[in-house]
Design a protein around this motif. Structure first.
Motif, short mmCIF file in Angstrom:
data_model
loop_
_atom_site.label_atom_id
_atom_site.label_comp_id
_atom_site.label_asym_id
_atom_site.label_seq_id
_atom_site.Cartn_x
_atom_site.Cartn_y
_atom_site.Cartn_z
N TRP A 342 0.82 -1.20 0.00
CA TRP A 342 0.00 0.00 0.00
C TRP A 342 0.86 1.25 0.00
O TRP A 342 1.98 1.25 0.49
CB TRP A 342 -0.87 0.08 1.25
N CYS A 343 0.26 2.33 -0.48
CA CYS A 343 0.80 3.68 -0.30
C CYS A 343 -0.32 4.53 0.28
O CYS A 343 -1.43 4.58 -0.28
CB CYS A 343 1.27 4.25 -1.63
N PHE A 344 -0.05 5.20 1.42
CA PHE A 344 -1.05 6.03 2.11
C PHE A 344 -0.61 7.49 2.12
O PHE A 344 0.58 7.80 2.17
CB PHE A 344 -1.23 5.58 3.56
N ASP A 345 -1.58 8.37 2.13
CA ASP A 345 -1.33 9.79 2.38
C ASP A 345 -1.08 9.97 3.87
O ASP A 345 -1.88 9.53 4.69
CB ASP A 345 -2.52 10.63 1.93
N LEU A 346 0.03 10.63 4.24
CA LEU A 346 0.39 10.73 5.65
C LEU A 346 -0.64 11.53 6.45
O LEU A 346 -1.02 11.13 7.55
CB LEU A 346 1.77 11.38 5.80
N LYS A 347 -1.11 12.65 5.91
CA LYS A 347 -2.01 13.50 6.67
C LYS A 347 -3.37 12.85 6.91
O LYS A 347 -3.92 12.92 8.01
CB LYS A 347 -2.20 14.83 5.94
N THR A 348 -3.91 12.22 5.88
CA THR A 348 -5.29 11.73 5.97
C THR A 348 -5.40 10.22 6.23
O THR A 348 -6.44 9.75 6.68
CB THR A 348 -6.04 12.04 4.67
N GLY A 349 -4.34 9.47 5.91
CA GLY A 349 -4.43 8.02 6.00
C GLY A 349 -5.15 7.40 4.81
O GLY A 349 -5.36 6.18 4.77
N LYS A 350 -5.51 8.22 3.83
CA LYS A 350 -6.23 7.71 2.65
C LYS A 350 -5.30 6.87 1.77
O LYS A 350 -4.14 7.21 1.58
CB LYS A 350 -6.78 8.88 1.85
N VAL A 351 -5.83 5.79 1.22
CA VAL A 351 -5.06 4.93 0.33
C VAL A 351 -4.85 5.63 -1.00
O VAL A 351 -5.81 6.03 -1.67
CB VAL A 351 -5.77 3.58 0.10
N ILE A 352 -3.58 5.80 -1.40
CA ILE A 352 -3.25 6.38 -2.70
C ILE A 352 -3.26 5.30 -3.77
O ILE A 352 -3.79 5.49 -4.86
CB ILE A 352 -1.89 7.09 -2.64
N TRP A 353 -2.63 4.16 -3.47
CA TRP A 353 -2.71 3.00 -4.35
C TRP A 353 -2.47 1.73 -3.55
O TRP A 353 -1.94 1.77 -2.45
CB TRP A 353 -1.75 3.09 -5.53
N ARG A 354 -2.88 0.61 -4.14
CA ARG A 354 -2.70 -0.69 -3.50
C ARG A 354 -2.34 -1.73 -4.55
O ARG A 354 -2.91 -1.74 -5.64
CB ARG A 354 -3.97 -1.14 -2.77
N HIS A 355 -1.38 -2.58 -4.23
CA HIS A 355 -1.03 -3.73 -5.06
C HIS A 355 -1.42 -5.00 -4.33
O HIS A 355 -1.21 -5.13 -3.12
CB HIS A 355 0.46 -3.75 -5.36
N LYS A 356 -1.98 -5.95 -5.06
CA LYS A 356 -2.36 -7.25 -4.51
C LYS A 356 -1.85 -8.34 -5.44
O LYS A 356 -2.13 -8.31 -6.64
CB LYS A 356 -3.87 -7.34 -4.36
N GLU A 357 -1.10 -9.29 -4.91
CA GLU A 357 -0.60 -10.40 -5.71
C GLU A 357 -1.75 -11.34 -6.12
O GLU A 357 -2.74 -11.47 -5.38
CB GLU A 357 0.43 -11.21 -4.93
#
Length: 442
Positions: A342-357
């Motif tokens: 995952w990649c999250f926005d630090l301020k909001t905790g919102k998911v910027i993108w997600r990878h799933k195998e």
């Protein structure tokens, strides 16, 4: 107590919360990982600390560097700055744990060799076969910390440990406590870490030592009846350290951020279980602290620099978790051994993108696939995220989450990663070799 502890581990491996974030469309990798260095060893190697030397092009080739590693400018000058193995961890040949840091302990590492640039052994540290010893690095691997723990397999042996330079020279030693972390300046944090009966004994404090070995501060346990001095980690700049008081098999845990000399900046209690079996923590000075915990499932927290819990997010997978602040201090990366990134926005905790195998468990309570390439190490390198997937190296674009390069070393081996001077070094355990990789466009 041990049964509870084992139950936690089983829960971490099997139970997770699987969210609905959109998964990045990966497509085909656009670049390749080019091998620019290769060095073989007589025995299996579990870890390497690299150093830098300036040598001639011919000397570099003799040390394992390939022609394609050198720029035209370096070739014209005839000199090049290269990485070489300074410290080498030699395996006992025992089965490896899924927890990466466990490989450096005395159960799996039999000796630590200190080399010069010509691969000559200039010093050697033998780890005890029966004693329980753990090995830690300072954030930039300037110092090596070797401690001794009481355990079920090492009763009758003393606590303590020592700090070493990368040439094998002992700086100082402690006997009555167990050192747990060292900075690149040589500050050390120690505690009462007795694993004789499973989880650590409750009641211990943390102690801070200066580079000369003098005790300069005590961080008192806030609840001696319930909590143990469990884990400590320095920030990359060495100016701060995160401590955790936790009994490991129960909650809540207490996190404490201190300055390197022991001044307490804040304390924060979180109703969670935290242990080395759950995941990692990371510190970004003036930004805050992130960490992976167990709270009804795997979760990621962010505490800002003033000690406020800004967010606590369920990770949509089970397993062991890694986490890192992005170098820009605006994003956070996290991974689960079950094939999630995952990649999250630090301020909001919102998911910027997600990878799933493709093999990742799709629903709550499902196990991963046996023999799958689980995600066990996570690094940021330039504009990329580098993941150790058990026997694969995966490289992702840090902005988009897109897989840009992959290298497979076969299911019959285990690999570990070491990043140095902007390159990826792969420690191929069964292959008894170390490879240096560069990302090649096209």
């Amino acid at each position: 107590m041990k049964q509870v502890f084992l139950a936690i581990i089983i829960a971490l491996m099997t139970v997770g919360l699987y969210g609905q974030e959109p998964v990045v469309d990966q497509g085909e990798p656009k670049v390749k990982l080019k091998v620019v260095y290769e060095k073989s060893f007589d025995e299996e190697i579990l870890d390497v600390i690299f150093d830098t030397a300036t040598v001639s092009i011919e000397e570099a080739k003799q040390m394992g560097w390939k022609e394609e590693a050198f720029t035209e400018e370096e070739k014209a000058k005839g000199k090049v700055s290269i990485s070489y193995p300074r410290v080498v961890f030699v395996s006992r040949g025992r089965r490896l744990s899924w927890l990466p840091d466990e490989r450096r302990g005395s159960y799996r590492t039999k000796e630590i060799e200190f080399h010069d640039k010509n691969a000559k052994i200039i010093n050697k540290l033998i780890l005890g076969r029966k004693t329980s010893q753990q090995v830690f690095f300072s954030p930039n691997k300037k110092y090596i910390l070797v401690n001794r723990l009481l355990s079920e397999w090492g009763s009758g042996y003393s606590l303590g440990g020592a700090v070493y330079e990368r040439i094998g020279k002992k700086i100082w030693e402690i006997d009555e406590l167990t050192p747990m972390a060292v900075s690149d300046e040589g500050y050390v944090i120690a505690g009462h870490v007795d694993w004789m009966n499973g989880p650590p004994t409750r009641g211990g404090d943390f102690y801070v030592y200066d580079p000369q070995g003098a005790r300069i501060a005590t961080i008192e346990n806030p609840d001696k009846r319930r909590l143990a001095s469990l884990l400590a980690n320095f920030s990359k700049d060495g100016n701060y350290a995160l401590l955790c008081f936790s009994p490991e098999e129960a909650q809540p845990a207490v996190f404490v951020l201190i300055a390197k000399e022991g001044k307490i900046l804040w304390k924060k209690e979180i109703a969670c279980i935290y242990s080395r079996w759950v995941g990692e923590t990371d510190i970004f000075p003036q930004k805050g602290v992130i960490g992976c915990i167990y709270k009804g499932g795997l979760q990621l927290f962010y505490i800002d620099w003033t000690g406020n819990l800004r967010w606590l997010i369920p990770l949509t997978a089970s397993g062991y978790a890694c986490c890192r602040f992005a170098q820009d201090g605006k994003r956070v990366y996290a991974s689960s051994s079950k094939g999630y990134l995952w990649c999250f926005d630090l301020k909001t905790g919102k998911v910027i993108w997600r990878h799933k195998e493709p093999w990742s468990p799709p629903v709550e309570g499902k196990r991963g696939v046996p023999g799958a390439p689980e995600f066990l190490e996570l690094y940021e390198l330039g504009q990329n995220i580098v993941v150790n997937a058990t026997y694969k190296v995966l490289v992702f674009d840090s902005k988009t989450g897109k897989l840009v390069a992959e290298s497979d070393y076969g299911k019959d081996t285990r690999i570990f990663l070491s990043l140095h001077n902007g390159r990826i070094f792969v420690i191929d355990v069964k292959g008894k070799r170390v490879l240096g990789l560069e990302v090649e466009e096209g």
